[in-house]
Write a protein that holds these residues in place. Structure first.
Motif, PDB file in Angstrom:
ATOM      1  N   ASN A 147       0.805  -1.231   0.000  1.00  0.00           N
ATOM      2  CA  ASN A 147       0.000   0.000   0.000  1.00  0.00           C
ATOM      3  C   ASN A 147       0.834   1.276   0.000  1.00  0.00           C
ATOM      4  O   ASN A 147       0.513   2.259   0.690  1.00  0.00           O
ATOM      5  N   TYR A 148       1.954   1.250  -0.736  1.00  0.00           N
ATOM      6  CA  TYR A 148       2.733   2.476  -0.897  1.00  0.00           C
ATOM      7  C   TYR A 148       1.902   3.503  -1.669  1.00  0.00           C
ATOM      8  O   TYR A 148       0.974   3.147  -2.406  1.00  0.00           O
ATOM      9  N   ASP A 149       2.249   4.767  -1.513  1.00  0.00           N
ATOM     10  CA  ASP A 149       1.488   5.812  -2.193  1.00  0.00           C
ATOM     11  C   ASP A 149       1.720   5.766  -3.704  1.00  0.00           C
ATOM     12  O   ASP A 149       2.655   5.141  -4.194  1.00  0.00           O
ATOM     13  N   SER A 150       0.845   6.464  -4.438  1.00  0.00           N
ATOM     14  CA  SER A 150       0.883   6.426  -5.897  1.00  0.00           C
ATOM     15  C   SER A 150       2.171   7.025  -6.472  1.00  0.00           C
ATOM     16  O   SER A 150       2.644   6.598  -7.523  1.00  0.00           O
ATOM     17  N   THR A 151       2.749   7.996  -5.762  1.00  0.00           N
ATOM     18  CA  THR A 151       3.996   8.600  -6.253  1.00  0.00           C
ATOM     19  C   THR A 151       5.111   7.563  -6.320  1.00  0.00           C
ATOM     20  O   THR A 151       5.872   7.504  -7.289  1.00  0.00           O
ATOM     21  N   THR A 152       5.193   6.719  -5.291  1.00  0.00           N
ATOM     22  CA  THR A 152       6.205   5.662  -5.282  1.00  0.00           C
ATOM     23  C   THR A 152       5.981   4.704  -6.441  1.00  0.00           C
ATOM     24  O   THR A 152       6.922   4.333  -7.152  1.00  0.00           O
ATOM     25  N   ALA A 153       4.739   4.302  -6.667  1.00  0.00           N
ATOM     26  CA  ALA A 153       4.424   3.390  -7.773  1.00  0.00           C
ATOM     27  C   ALA A 153       4.764   4.025  -9.123  1.00  0.00           C
ATOM     28  O   ALA A 153       5.271   3.355 -10.026  1.00  0.00           O
ATOM     29  N   ASN A 154       4.496   5.318  -9.234  1.00  0.00           N
ATOM     30  CA  ASN A 154       4.812   6.017 -10.486  1.00  0.00           C
ATOM     31  C   ASN A 154       6.312   6.020 -10.764  1.00  0.00           C
ATOM     32  O   ASN A 154       6.756   5.736 -11.888  1.00  0.00           O
ATOM     33  N   TYR A 155       7.104   6.321  -9.731  1.00  0.00           N
ATOM     34  CA  TYR A 155       8.548   6.376  -9.923  1.00  0.00           C
ATOM     35  C   TYR A 155       9.150   4.988 -10.138  1.00  0.00           C
ATOM     36  O   TYR A 155      10.098   4.818 -10.917  1.00  0.00           O
ATOM     37  N   LEU A 156       8.612   3.977  -9.449  1.00  0.00           N
ATOM     38  CA  LEU A 156       9.098   2.621  -9.664  1.00  0.00           C
ATOM     39  C   LEU A 156       8.796   2.148 -11.095  1.00  0.00           C
ATOM     40  O   LEU A 156       9.615   1.489 -11.730  1.00  0.00           O
ATOM     41  N   SER A 157       7.630   2.502 -11.601  1.00  0.00           N
ATOM     42  CA  SER A 157       7.275   2.161 -12.979  1.00  0.00           C
ATOM     43  C   SER A 157       8.224   2.840 -13.963  1.00  0.00           C
ATOM     44  O   SER A 157       8.678   2.235 -14.939  1.00  0.00           O
ATOM     45  N   THR A 158       8.525   4.097 -13.696  1.00  0.00           N
ATOM     46  CA  THR A 158       9.444   4.839 -14.561  1.00  0.00           C
ATOM     47  C   THR A 158      10.846   4.252 -14.502  1.00  0.00           C
ATOM     48  O   THR A 158      11.549   4.180 -15.516  1.00  0.00           O
ATOM     49  N   THR A 159      11.246   3.803 -13.313  1.00  0.00           N
ATOM     50  CA  THR A 159      12.566   3.180 -13.154  1.00  0.00           C
ATOM     51  C   THR A 159      12.685   1.928 -14.013  1.00  0.00           C
ATOM     52  O   THR A 159      13.744   1.660 -14.605  1.00  0.00           O
ATOM     53  N   ILE A 160      11.619   1.150 -14.086  1.00  0.00           N
ATOM     54  CA  ILE A 160      11.636  -0.062 -14.916  1.00  0.00           C
ATOM     55  C   ILE A 160      11.894   0.299 -16.379  1.00  0.00           C
ATOM     56  O   ILE A 160      12.724  -0.323 -17.056  1.00  0.00           O
ATOM     57  N   LEU A 161      11.209   1.323 -16.860  1.00  0.00           N
ATOM     58  CA  LEU A 161      11.394   1.738 -18.245  1.00  0.00           C
ATOM     59  C   LEU A 161      12.787   2.314 -18.477  1.00  0.00           C
ATOM     60  O   LEU A 161      13.404   2.077 -19.517  1.00  0.00           O
ATOM     61  N   CYS A 162      13.293   3.051 -17.509  1.00  0.00           N
ATOM     62  CA  CYS A 162      14.649   3.609 -17.631  1.00  0.00           C
ATOM     63  C   CYS A 162      15.692   2.498 -17.662  1.00  0.00           C
ATOM     64  O   CYS A 162      16.669   2.560 -18.421  1.00  0.00           O
ATOM     65  N   GLU A 163      15.500   1.474 -16.841  1.00  0.00           N
ATOM     66  CA  GLU A 163      16.424   0.345 -16.835  1.00  0.00           C
ATOM     67  C   GLU A 163      16.376  -0.396 -18.170  1.00  0.00           C
ATOM     68  O   GLU A 163      17.415  -0.785 -18.717  1.00  0.00           O
ATOM     69  N   LEU A 164      15.190  -0.565 -18.702  1.00  0.00           N
ATOM     70  CA  LEU A 164      15.039  -1.224 -19.995  1.00  0.00           C
ATOM     71  C   LEU A 164      15.748  -0.426 -21.089  1.00  0.00           C
ATOM     72  O   LEU A 164      16.475  -0.985 -21.920  1.00  0.00           O
ATOM     73  N   TYR A 165      15.547   0.870 -21.075  1.00  0.00           N
ATOM     74  CA  TYR A 165      16.197   1.764 -22.041  1.00  0.00           C
ATOM     75  C   TYR A 165      17.718   1.681 -21.930  1.00  0.00           C
ATOM     76  O   TYR A 165      18.425   1.498 -22.932  1.00  0.00           O
ATOM     77  N   SER A 166      18.216   1.776 -20.700  1.00  0.00           N
ATOM     78  CA  SER A 166      19.664   1.756 -20.491  1.00  0.00           C
ATOM     79  C   SER A 166      20.277   0.431 -20.918  1.00  0.00           C
ATOM     80  O   SER A 166      21.314   0.394 -21.578  1.00  0.00           O
ATOM     81  N   GLN A 167      19.625  -0.655 -20.539  1.00  0.00           N
ATOM     82  CA  GLN A 167      20.147  -1.972 -20.894  1.00  0.00           C
ATOM     83  C   GLN A 167      20.173  -2.179 -22.391  1.00  0.00           C
ATOM     84  O   GLN A 167      21.183  -2.598 -22.962  1.00  0.00           O
ATOM     85  N   PHE A 168      19.071  -1.896 -23.040  1.00  0.00           N
ATOM     86  CA  PHE A 168      18.962  -2.195 -24.470  1.00  0.00           C
ATOM     87  C   PHE A 168      20.013  -1.455 -25.273  1.00  0.00           C
ATOM     88  O   PHE A 168      20.725  -2.047 -26.076  1.00  0.00           O
ATOM     89  N   TYR A 169      20.138  -0.166 -25.041  1.00  0.00           N
ATOM     90  CA  TYR A 169      21.077   0.611 -25.849  1.00  0.00           C
ATOM     91  C   TYR A 169      22.505   0.490 -25.358  1.00  0.00           C
ATOM     92  O   TYR A 169      23.441   0.506 -26.158  1.00  0.00           O
ATOM     93  N   ARG A 170      22.710   0.335 -24.051  1.00  0.00           N
ATOM     94  CA  ARG A 170      24.073   0.174 -23.556  1.00  0.00           C
ATOM     95  C   ARG A 170      24.684  -1.114 -24.088  1.00  0.00           C
ATOM     96  O   ARG A 170      25.790  -1.126 -24.616  1.00  0.00           O
ATOM     97  N   GLU A 171      23.945  -2.220 -23.974  1.00  0.00           N
ATOM     98  CA  GLU A 171      24.476  -3.512 -24.399  1.00  0.00           C
ATOM     99  C   GLU A 171      24.611  -3.592 -25.905  1.00  0.00           C
ATOM    100  O   GLU A 171      25.544  -4.183 -26.425  1.00  0.00           O
ATOM    101  N   ASN A 172      23.654  -3.001 -26.639  1.00  0.00           N
ATOM    102  CA  ASN A 172      23.739  -3.062 -28.091  1.00  0.00           C
ATOM    103  C   ASN A 172      24.828  -2.157 -28.636  1.00  0.00           C
ATOM    104  O   ASN A 172      25.202  -2.265 -29.796  1.00  0.00           O
ATOM    105  N   ASN A 173      25.307  -1.235 -27.807  1.00  0.00           N
ATOM    106  CA  ASN A 173      26.400  -0.367 -28.243  1.00  0.00           C
ATOM    107  C   ASN A 173      27.762  -0.855 -27.799  1.00  0.00           C
ATOM    108  O   ASN A 173      28.779  -0.247 -28.120  1.00  0.00           O
ATOM    109  N   VAL A 174      27.802  -1.936 -27.043  1.00  0.00           N
ATOM    110  CA  VAL A 174      29.078  -2.415 -26.532  1.00  0.00           C
ATOM    111  C   VAL A 174      30.061  -2.709 -27.656  1.00  0.00           C
ATOM    112  O   VAL A 174      31.219  -2.303 -27.619  1.00  0.00           O
ATOM    113  N   SER A 175      29.592  -3.433 -28.664  1.00  0.00           N
ATOM    114  CA  SER A 175      30.505  -3.795 -29.755  1.00  0.00           C
ATOM    115  C   SER A 175      30.984  -2.563 -30.491  1.00  0.00           C
ATOM    116  O   SER A 175      32.141  -2.464 -30.898  1.00  0.00           O
ATOM    117  N   GLN A 176      30.064  -1.573 -30.660  1.00  0.00           N
ATOM    118  CA  GLN A 176      30.473  -0.349 -31.335  1.00  0.00           C
ATOM    119  C   GLN A 176      31.488   0.425 -30.510  1.00  0.00           C
ATOM    120  O   GLN A 176      32.475   0.939 -31.030  1.00  0.00           O
TER     121      GLN A 176
END
Length: 294
Positions: A147-176
């Protein structure tokens, strides 16, 4: 490749989340309308689903991000049975989202062109470290159960997307990035060798200077230059020798010493192996050619 651009100066709006496990190999995703964004992260087997008439196959360790569309194009449904498992997250946003079609040849450089406070997430792709995304999804689910407040849920959701973004482009750029790093190292080696022609330079000395393993550095240089590093060092010295033999009055012994050779005999032996002439023969032949063309 289709890529969504999300503005994240303010967090996403969490809607709901969960984990689904198919009860049997015959399970097929039901036909449901989608009114917000939905992220699928498949952790077992393969999810077969269609949306807006387009089929999607999402394998284990991959993700799919679907946007809300106006009816009747917003219905997603299964197209094949599967005994899969996946985490899902629904969220909404308070701004328009750009959907860009990026050529595969440009997708690794694409994130560097997006505006500040913007993340770029492909519609579908493989997650390099899916376990990290799963941990964040579990943290979000725990926050909801607690039962955390909605602000926490909003930021945790955003963190998931940020992690996905960072992983996808960071790893795909490793070889480059690796290629760029190796290329820079190659040019640094060239500069170092050319600025140290007065030393009895060996491959081990170059490797020690750059704090690299000798075999690794030799292999790296050879792959890019097409010749062994040892040969390149000798070629640089011979180029310098040619200049001194034809543009200075320095003796053979002086030239040998200035190029880091222990004596003129070793210099003459190495020079003849490269040029096919002794240093004296080369110097004499050069001046004869000048005389002939005067």
């Amino acid at each position: 490749m289709y890529v969504y651009e999300f503005y994240i100066e303010h967090p996403m709006n969490y809607v709901m989340t969960g984990k689904f496990e198919a009860p049997s190999p015959n399970w097929v995703h039901e036909d449901f309308p989608l009114t917000d964004y939905e992220l699928f992260v498949v952790t077992k087997d393969t999810l077969y689903i269609s949306y807006n008439g387009e089929p999607f196959t999402i394998n284990e360790g991959e993700f799919l991000l679907l946007p809300p569309l106006p009816p009747p194009n917003n219905r997603r449904k299964g197209i094949r049975p599967s005994h899969c498992s996946f985490y899902w997250l629904h969220f909404s946003i308070d701004h328009e989202v750009a959907l860009s079609a990026i050529p595969n040849s440009r997708h690794t450089a694409y994130p560097y062109t997006v505006p500040q406070y913007t993340i770029a997430i492909p519609r579908q792709g493989k997650i390099p470290h899916a376990e990290k995304i799963v941990v964040l999804m579990k943290q979000l689910q725990d926050a909801i159960r607690s039962n955390y407040d909605s602000t926490t849920a909003n930021y945790l959701s955003t963190t998931i997307l940020c992690e996905l973004y960072s992983q996808f482009y960071r790893e795909n750029n490793v070889s480059q990035r690796s290629k760029r790093t190796q290329k820079q190292m190659y040019y640094d080696i060239i500069d170092y060798v050319k600025s140290n022609t007065d030393k009895n330079l060996k491959v081990a000395d170059v490797a020690a200077h750059f704090c690299y393993n000798e075999k690794y550095l030799s292999h790296l240089f050879s792959n890019i230059a097409g010749i062994p590093l040892k040969q390149f060092i000798l070629n640089v010295k011979m180029d310098a020798a040619n200049f001194m033999l034809t543009d200075t009055n320095a003796s053979i012994s002086e030239i040998a010493a200035s190029l880091g050779f222990t004596d003129s005999h070793n210099f003459a032996k190495a020079y003849k192996k490269i040029a096919g002439l002794t240093p004296t023969e080369y110097r004499n032949a050069f001046f004869k050619r000048l005389l002939y063309h005067v």
